[in-house]
Design an enzyme around this catalytic site. Structure first.
Site, PDB file in Angstrom:
ATOM      1  N   HIS A 138      33.528  45.097  24.969  1.00  0.00           N
ATOM      2  CA  HIS A 138      33.454  46.229  24.044  1.00  0.00           C
ATOM      3  C   HIS A 138      34.516  47.249  24.456  1.00  0.00           C
ATOM      4  O   HIS A 138      34.876  47.346  25.629  1.00  0.00           O
ATOM      5  CB  HIS A 138      32.049  46.841  24.135  1.00  0.00           C
ATOM      6  N   ASP A 198      27.690  45.526  32.264  1.00  0.00           N
ATOM      7  CA  ASP A 198      27.291  46.235  31.045  1.00  0.00           C
ATOM      8  C   ASP A 198      26.127  45.453  30.430  1.00  0.00           C
ATOM      9  O   ASP A 198      26.318  44.389  29.867  1.00  0.00           O
ATOM     10  CB  ASP A 198      28.479  46.305  30.087  1.00  0.00           C
ATOM     11  N   GLN A 248      23.541  44.711  25.689  1.00  0.00           N
ATOM     12  CA  GLN A 248      23.010  43.687  24.793  1.00  0.00           C
ATOM     13  C   GLN A 248      22.026  42.745  25.488  1.00  0.00           C
ATOM     14  O   GLN A 248      21.598  41.756  24.902  1.00  0.00           O
ATOM     15  CB  GLN A 248      24.160  42.879  24.176  1.00  0.00           C
ATOM     16  N   LYS A 289      19.120  50.902  22.402  1.00  0.00           N
ATOM     17  CA  LYS A 289      19.163  49.469  22.104  1.00  0.00           C
ATOM     18  C   LYS A 289      17.907  48.749  22.609  1.00  0.00           C
ATOM     19  O   LYS A 289      17.810  47.519  22.526  1.00  0.00           O
ATOM     20  CB  LYS A 289      20.422  48.835  22.697  1.00  0.00           C
ATOM     21  N   CYS A 336      33.824  46.923  17.523  1.00  0.00           N
ATOM     22  CA  CYS A 336      34.393  47.652  18.678  1.00  0.00           C
ATOM     23  C   CYS A 336      34.897  46.686  19.748  1.00  0.00           C
ATOM     24  O   CYS A 336      34.707  46.907  20.945  1.00  0.00           O
ATOM     25  CB  CYS A 336      33.368  48.619  19.277  1.00  0.00           C
TER      26      CYS A 336
END
Length: 405
Positions: A122, A199, A202, A225, A363
Site C-alpha cells: 500500500h 502491516d 488486512q 478495519k 492505493c
C-alpha cells in the site's frame, strides 16, 4: 463455521445492514468494516455520560475515562499477545503508525543503509520509506512478485545484507488478499540483525495474531478495519526497541517535567502519545475486540474462506473473467477484471443496484503498473456477509455486463 442462526445474530448487531435505505450489499470491507451497535452505543454513552480528558485531572470523570482507556490498552495487549502493556501505542491509524516508526528510526539509518519493502505494498507502506531513504541517502530495495502475485523469497534473500536495517511488509496484501510468508521473512531478517515491521491492516480481524510467536519488531493496524471506530490505530513495538525511540510529537501528556532549559519525557507508552488521544474511539475499541473474541477469529476465518471459495467458483464461469490470483493463499479479498470492461464503469453500474465494491488501483499503483493494468474490481468479505449476497451480486454483475458489452 457459523450456523445460519449465528449469521442472523451477527447481522442484527450492525444497524447499517438493517436501516440502509438502498438495501445495499457491502463488499468493501477491506476499506473499512461496518460498526456494531455495541461500539456505537459505547461511544455515545461516553460523550453523553462520561466525557472528560485523560491523565489531566483528579476528578472522577477523568479517573473513570482513564481507567476505560487503559482497559482497552490491556485488552489489545491480550488480543495480539504482546508481552507488556506499554508496547501498545495509540495512533490515528496504520498510516501514522508507519510514519511514526519511520521518523523515529531515521536517526539510526545511515548513508548506504538498506530498507526493504515489497512490490505489492500500500502507498502508506511505500512513501514513508521512500522519503526516509532520500533524506538519509539510504537504499530502498523492492521484493518482486512472481506470476502468482506471491513474493519472490529467493530474490528477497539475495537483497538481504549486513546493511539491511529494516524490512516493512504487509501481512496480507490489500490489492489481492495474498497472505505473505512473514514467518520466513522475520527469521531471515533477524539472522541479519534487521528490524521487521508488519502491516497487519488486512489481517487483524481475519487471522489470529501472536506477536511474540511471530517475533516481529513492529506490528501495526487500524481499528476501523476490525469493526471499531475510525481515526484510531495501534502500533505494537518491542519494548527494547521503542525505549530507544525519541518522541515523535511533543505536547501534553508525554512529559514528566518542563522548564525553559530542558524537558524530561515520560516513559512508554506516553512518550509516543502526545496530546489528547481519540478517547471515545479507544473506549469503543474494547467492544469491537469483544465481538471478535466472542465469535472467534478462527471461526470468522473459516466462514470468510467459505464465502471466498464460493465467490471464486461462481465468478470463474463468467466469460472474460480474470481473477487475481486464484490460489490457496488468498484471504477474504477477491480482485478481478473482465476483458474489455473498465473497473470504474462496472463499479458505477453495480452501485446503481445497491452493491458497494472497490474499483481502481487500491492505493497500490506500483503493483498495478507492474501487472500492466489500470486497476481491478475488489470485493472483500466480513463476518456479516452471506452466500445469498454473493448470489445477488452475481445476478446483477451479469446484468451490468449485458449493458456494457
Amino acid at each position: 463455521m457459523f450456523s445460519y442462526e449465528e449469521i442472523k445474530q451477527i447481522r442484527n448487531q450492525f444497524p447499517i445492514l438493517k436501516t440502509n435505505e438502498t438495501n445495499s450489499i457491502y463488499f468493501d470491507n477491506a476499506a473499512t468494516t461496518q460498526k456494531p451497535v455495541q461500539v456505537i452505543n459505547t461511544i455515545k454513552k461516553y460523550y453523553c455520560n462520561f466525557n472528560s480528558n485523560v491523565n489531566r485531572s483528579v476528578h472522577f470523570l477523568d479517573n473513570f475515562t482513564n481507567n476505560y482507556l487503559e482497559l482497552s490498552r490491556k485488552q489489545l495487549k491480550y488480543f495480539i499477545n504482546a508481552k507488556y502493556r506499554e508496547e501498545i501505542i495509540f495512533t490515528t491509524g496504520t498510516t501514522e503508525s508507519i510514519n511514526l516508526i519511520a521518523f523515529c528510526i531515521s536517526k539510526f539509518i545511515k548513508k548506504s543503509d538498506d530498507i526493504i519493502i515489497s512490490h505489492s505494498e500500500h502507498h502508506s507502506n511505500i512513501i514513508p520509506w521512500q522519503v526516509l531513504s532520500q533524506n538519509n541517502k539510504a537504499n530502498l530495495k523492492v521484493i518482486p512478485v512472481n506470476s502468482e502475485g506471491e513474493l519472490n523469497i529467493r530474490v528477497f534473500k539475495k537483497l538481504m545484507t549486513k546493511k539491511t536495517k529494516l524490512i516493512s511488509i504487509s501481512h496480507v496484501t490489500n490489492t489481492f488478499g495474498i497472505l505473505n510468508p512473514i514467518n520466513k521473512i522475520i527469521k531471515t531478517a533477524h539472522k541479519h540483525n534487521s528490524l521487521v515491521l508488519i502491516d497487519g491492516s488486512q489481517a487483524i480481524s481475519h487471522i489470529t495474531i501472536d506477536v511474540q510467536n511471530l517475533d516481529c519488531d513492529f506490528y501495526v493496524f487500524s481499528i476501523h478495519k476490525m469493526y471499531g471506530p475510525t481515526g484510531l490505530g495501534i502500533l505494537y513495538g518491542k519494548k527494547k526497541v521503542l525505549d530507544k525511540f525519541p518522541p515523535y510529537k511533543c505536547g501534553g501528556g508525554m512529559i514528566e517535567k518542563v522548564n525553559f532549559k530542558k524537558t524530561r519525557f515520560s516513559g512508554l507508552p506516553f512518550k509516543l502519545e502526545a496530546g489528547t488521544p481519540n478517547i471515545a474511539g479507544i473506549i469503543g475499541t474494547n467492544k469491537a475486540l469483544q465481538l471478535l473474541v466472542n465469535y472467534s477469529i478462527i471461526k470468522i476465518n473459516s466462514y470468510e474462506t467459505k464465502l471466498l471459495k464460493y465467490a471464486i467458483k461462481i465468478l470463474s464461469n463468467i466469460n472474460g473473467m480474470k481473477i487475481y490470483y486464484n490460489n490457496s493463499k488468498l484471504t477474504k479479498i477477491l480482485s478481478f477484471n473482465i476483458e474489455n470492461i473498465h473497473s470504474f464503469d462496472l463499479g458505477k453500474l453495480l452501485n446503481n443496484y445497491g452493491i458497494a465494491v472497490r474499483t481502481g488501483t487500491h492505493c497500490a499503483q506500483p503493483i498495478m503498473e507492474y501487472l500492466k493494468i489500470n486497476g481491478t474490481i475488489r470485493i472483500s468479505f466480513a463476518m456479516y456477509n452471506t452466500i445469498e449476497e454473493i448470489d445477488i451480486f452475481y445476478k446483477y454483475l451479469i446484468k451490468c455486463l449485458d449493458i456494457l458489452r
